[in-house]
Scaffold this active site. Sequence first.
Site, PDB file in Angstrom:
ATOM      1  N   HIS B  35       1.073  -1.224   0.127  1.00  0.00           N
ATOM      2  CA  HIS B  35       0.182  -0.044   0.026  1.00  0.00           C
ATOM      3  C   HIS B  35       0.883   1.218   0.095  1.00  0.00           C
ATOM      4  CE1 HIS B  35      -2.479  -3.366   1.461  1.00  0.00           C
ATOM      5  NE2 HIS B  35      -3.508  -2.465   1.155  1.00  0.00           N
ATOM      6  N   GLY B 124      -3.077  -3.834  11.056  1.00  0.00           N
ATOM      7  CA  GLY B 124      -3.678  -4.583   9.883  1.00  0.00           C
ATOM      8  C   GLY B 124      -5.013  -4.573  10.076  1.00  0.00           C
ATOM      9  N   HIS B 265      -4.564   4.108  -2.861  1.00  0.00           N
ATOM     10  CA  HIS B 265      -4.619   3.370  -1.841  1.00  0.00           C
ATOM     11  C   HIS B 265      -3.856   1.992  -1.605  1.00  0.00           C
ATOM     12  CE1 HIS B 265      -6.196   1.412   1.955  1.00  0.00           C
ATOM     13  NE2 HIS B 265      -6.067   0.255   1.430  1.00  0.00           N
ATOM     14  N   PHE B 440     -19.441 -14.315  24.622  1.00  0.00           N
ATOM     15  CA  PHE B 440     -18.957 -13.155  23.961  1.00  0.00           C
ATOM     16  C   PHE B 440     -17.490 -12.953  23.665  1.00  0.00           C
ATOM     17  CE2 PHE B 440     -22.785 -11.332  26.672  1.00  0.00           C
ATOM     18  CZ  PHE B 440     -23.540 -11.842  25.844  1.00  0.00           C
ATOM     19  N   HIS B 476     -26.357 -16.792  25.197  1.00  0.00           N
ATOM     20  CA  HIS B 476     -25.523 -16.362  26.199  1.00  0.00           C
ATOM     21  C   HIS B 476     -24.786 -17.818  26.460  1.00  0.00           C
ATOM     22  CE1 HIS B 476     -27.488 -12.892  26.693  1.00  0.00           C
ATOM     23  NE2 HIS B 476     -26.921 -12.323  27.588  1.00  0.00           N
TER      24      HIS B 476
END
Lengths: 673, 673
Positions: B35, B124, B265, B440, B476
Amino acid sequence: MDLTALRKSNPEHWDKAAAIRTLTLDAVAAANSGHSGMPMGMADVATVLFEKHLKFDAANPNWPDRDRFILSAGHGSMLVYSLLYLTGHADVTLEEIKNFRQMGAKTAGHPENFLIDAVETTTGPLGQGISNAVGFAMAEEIQRAHYGKKVVDHYTYVIAGDGCLMEGVSQEAITLAGRHELSKLIVFWDNNNITIDGTVDIADRTDQVRRFAASGWHVIEIDGHDPKAIDAAITQAKSSKKPTMIACESHIALGHAAQDTSKGHGALTDQDQLKAAKEGYGWPHAAFEIPAAVKSAWEAIGTRGATERAAWEDRFAQISERKQAEFNRAYAFEAPKKLAGAIRAFKKQASEDQPKLATRASSEKVLGIVNPILTETVGGSADLTGSNNTKTADMGVFLPENRKGRYIHYGIREHGMAAAMNGMALHGGIRPYGGTFMAFTDYARPSMRLAALMKVPTVFVMTHDSIGLGEDGPTHQPVEHLAISRATPNTYVFRPADTVETAEAWELALTFKDSPSVLSLTRQGVPTVRKDHKTKNLTAQGAYVLADAETKRQAILIATGSEVSLAMEAKAMLEADGIGTRVVSMPCMELFAQQDEAYRKRVLPGGTVRVGIEAAVRAGGWDRWLLGERGREAKSGFIGMSSFGASAPAGELYKHFGITAEATVAKVKELLS
Amino acid sequence: MDLTALRKSNPEHWDKAAAIRTLTLDAVAAANSGHSGMPMGMADVATVLFEKHLKFDAANPNWPDRDRFILSAGHGSMLVYSLLYLTGHADVTLEEIKNFRQMGAKTAGHPENFLIDAVETTTGPLGQGISNAVGFAMAEEIQRAHYGKKVVDHYTYVIAGDGCLMEGVSQEAITLAGRHELSKLIVFWDNNNITIDGTVDIADRTDQVRRFAASGWHVIEIDGHDPKAIDAAITQAKSSKKPTMIACESHIALGHAAQDTSKGHGALTDQDQLKAAKEGYGWPHAAFEIPAAVKSAWEAIGTRGATERAAWEDRFAQISERKQAEFNRAYAFEAPKKLAGAIRAFKKQASEDQPKLATRASSEKVLGIVNPILTETVGGSADLTGSNNTKTADMGVFLPENRKGRYIHYGIREHGMAAAMNGMALHGGIRPYGGTFMAFTDYARPSMRLAALMKVPTVFVMTHDSIGLGEDGPTHQPVEHLAISRATPNTYVFRPADTVETAEAWELALTFKDSPSVLSLTRQGVPTVRKDHKTKNLTAQGAYVLADAETKRQAILIATGSEVSLAMEAKAMLEADGIGTRVVSMPCMELFAQQDEAYRKRVLPGGTVRVGIEAAVRAGGWDRWLLGERGREAKSGFIGMSSFGASAPAGELYKHFGITAEATVAKVKELLS
């Protein structure tokens, strides 16, 4: 709060809201678990919304042009259950309310879309509902543009809590909604200043009003317990040209000893306090008892939309039969009959042309066939359109000035994209797909899991699916992501080997009604391995014999995706050494696992050395096919990854990590020796 | 942009920045990938920062009191590599620049902290760097409060792009930073209005200035190509009482034909365009050639901090020896010698007391022992402090008014928490741990993966680790999350069975120097199974024989966590029926896999029926222990989950899903028959 004054100022409203509050208290107390405070705090907002604004017909919860109501703060599930019971939805009886959180009840701990028709989406993991809602609102815009506002014209309402707004995905959602001026999206923020750990302030001091305004939203601030203010705010929001956030200052667990405290967030089960709260409400009734007048007032709200629905049916009957059929087909997730023939013709051509293409490029070609046939597809990418190959010429870009556009530039918002796609699928009438790099499965995971749990056929187009992406290095190289998606129940993971298998995978993904798909696609070119055209969709069997042993079978190579052509090379080398080798292509482990024992045995007979080949970790489901399924009858091995990747050109990486035809041949010979 | 005017207005600055731009162009062209545009756009900002503000000493990149520089927009890696080469860092030679993105080079596609000392964090995956940076800044505050500002007093600088700011995690990060008034955190926003798909506008119209202000930040807007404005903004930011965001209006791929476009870019490799760009810069030099004057000006910058560093060494030598030792020990991730003894004493007591405790509660007890000994631990939870049991009495809460606090209320920000924890570990001197519900894991995944890739010993405390959490239901209840973490390289997943194993798991997690740990802990109470005290940490072997067969061994039950006591029950029932049964507790599959063959064979001998028991999907690594490792010598089975869970009391769920001692007994008998 002076509850008496509130009650006196509007007794009819008060009693309706008190019904929600007391049902919540009673159900949570009976279950001895759950979250009492949120429904108690937002009962006034919900009451006004349902009474005066929400377009729905309790007898027809699936009426396509209903307004959508989403409880993003899903832990407050008793709010929804109370509303559905009170308004007379068949799914939620008083018995269900009494069985809150018990085995087999529809009134699960968090609202589940697959248990109750009127629950639009499964919520509980915070931030998901508000992010789904963006997809709901997009779906409404796209469908309205396509069918006209006589057929599609409804709002999406959301109740979100502080937790939803703290989750990062909410930022992706609200900025996406703001950019697209989704003016029919209306979010109530339950501004109660309480989280589990304490006051919101302990962890967050965000000026939410300013934040939403910065994201292109219209914001209204009100007292969340003032019915007139609530009504006026909704009326104003409905005519806004931007999405609207209504900041509702509210009191969690209103009227309970735990009001305005963290304790009020959880299960309030103390009987004395419960009694005191009910006294404060002026509610002398027994547990679960709703006075007839209150219940019938609520039931009148539940039938209020029936006339409107009937009128809608008439209007719907007036659009062309073709449009009606298309509308109903899309809502049923039925693929058009033309699809199968088109895919077959495409496959035949590919088997003849035998292109060497990246499967992401093959995917674009397939979409070029699919999108004109399935007018309900909505594609997109998280800012990698040219890399994910997700856009086809006919789609048009979805923008405020082009609501017919079927391609969404989601921006660098993988999570928001996945959640919005789920929302579109849940809204109905749309079959969404969207792309990102496979390593960024990680970002989209919470919504990918929910797609599977909610049984929606969202398609996740995951390109750059291995070290084969080369120089971008280990942050961008998935090694465990096939394992992650394969470990997730009700998820089909396709890793097609070439253009033909890519077409077959898409055909399956577009035919599913209640499972999401993950398409694992290469960045790098791969040769065509399916050179003989077969009408049948071989990928539908999950795995099949691509090439059988030419002499006595001594080895079976099982490979997926980019490694299938490598297996074919290894086979040629092994056969040259007189080792009869079968190559099994396994584009979808889940489908193969569903085949009957006889078929699985035909593909993977016992007594033969097996080697699995996949540029990913062995944990991605391989042991079953290498050690199980008669695998104990002979030795087996695996050629793949056991660490993160590295930054270098793809060819060098394959050599460096020992994923080559030569290594495969060596492994087979070692196992045979 | 009028480059000539820019150049003439400040030729010395210009040439230094042009060195970055041309090295970038040359390296990307040589690699034919990468890039180019971002380093070219932000070269002026980076030059001023390094020249006039960043406290560093190129010869000592690990100097603890250096300022931290984080390139959150990691795709612009040539910006960092150029800066490190130019300033004379030993890690980044010209040869490395020429080998950009090649096999074995330190100059990987994205900056990797484990390849180059001066790369503070791997970036990244967008949004990670800015979120790590919040942890860096917190670590600085905590350490400064502990050691005084003569020893710890530095800034954390970040360059973030539009992608970083669109990712949801950035919202979690900036609101957390705003709440905690992390005034020494300074973020440059590369406001170039370009993403891969087009102008930012195509997907986002967020008013970033207003958004950051709403999050409690000081915001400065500047021309990102004006050295004076950059300098002034940094000076102003350094004295702000809030974190500062400097919005730098910039031109991606400045001076190249692709300037201000999406093409800019990516990899700019056209030789004619490259030549034209260099001409525009007034840069007549050959590829990779930096004129001596420019190089020596940069090298002077690289040594500018040497005096300051020496002065710091003197100041450090003046603090007490105890403090010095503590400081160095924490930076080296060495656990204090006292730890082992304290854990042993705790284990002994637990084996005597034999409590029936949830392992999350056991974990809190262990932390009660650990935290006073390891003064470098910083705990926290994503708004589930009481549920995750992560807070101990002595920690104090980290707040602007209490920088010595070692407990962080992260708010409902699992992803931001994980990223901040990684940042603290990377900063050095801190051993972070933090909790959320195990389901989670999905939210925290991107940062959990990076912890493993970056080799930092972050500890993820994941409670409520199965259907055993009960009524909250399938959203959950993790079923695939053990599989997810176990499939991730360099990650240790501990699922302790009782208080003793929990202590052993913590001891190991706190001893690792370069691997993250996941602690999978129950919500529900489990009995003590380790009733005989052993000095040795048995969990360190990953699996061990908890109870051997009392008669001739016919079955081996392998279980983890809450299912170990269930295995013990099943054993009792089987032995009563004359079936000699061994129970193997397997708290950490990764550690068991690392044991030698002889030990593994002793624990899992062949020829005996095996049943694995874990309230999760079999894909979580089980096949190796059931089918592999001599498993082919006898039959095996698995008692666990194969679908999502449901909402009901825990005991009923275990029965419903068939995870019981009775089902285990039946499975063993079926396999034996």
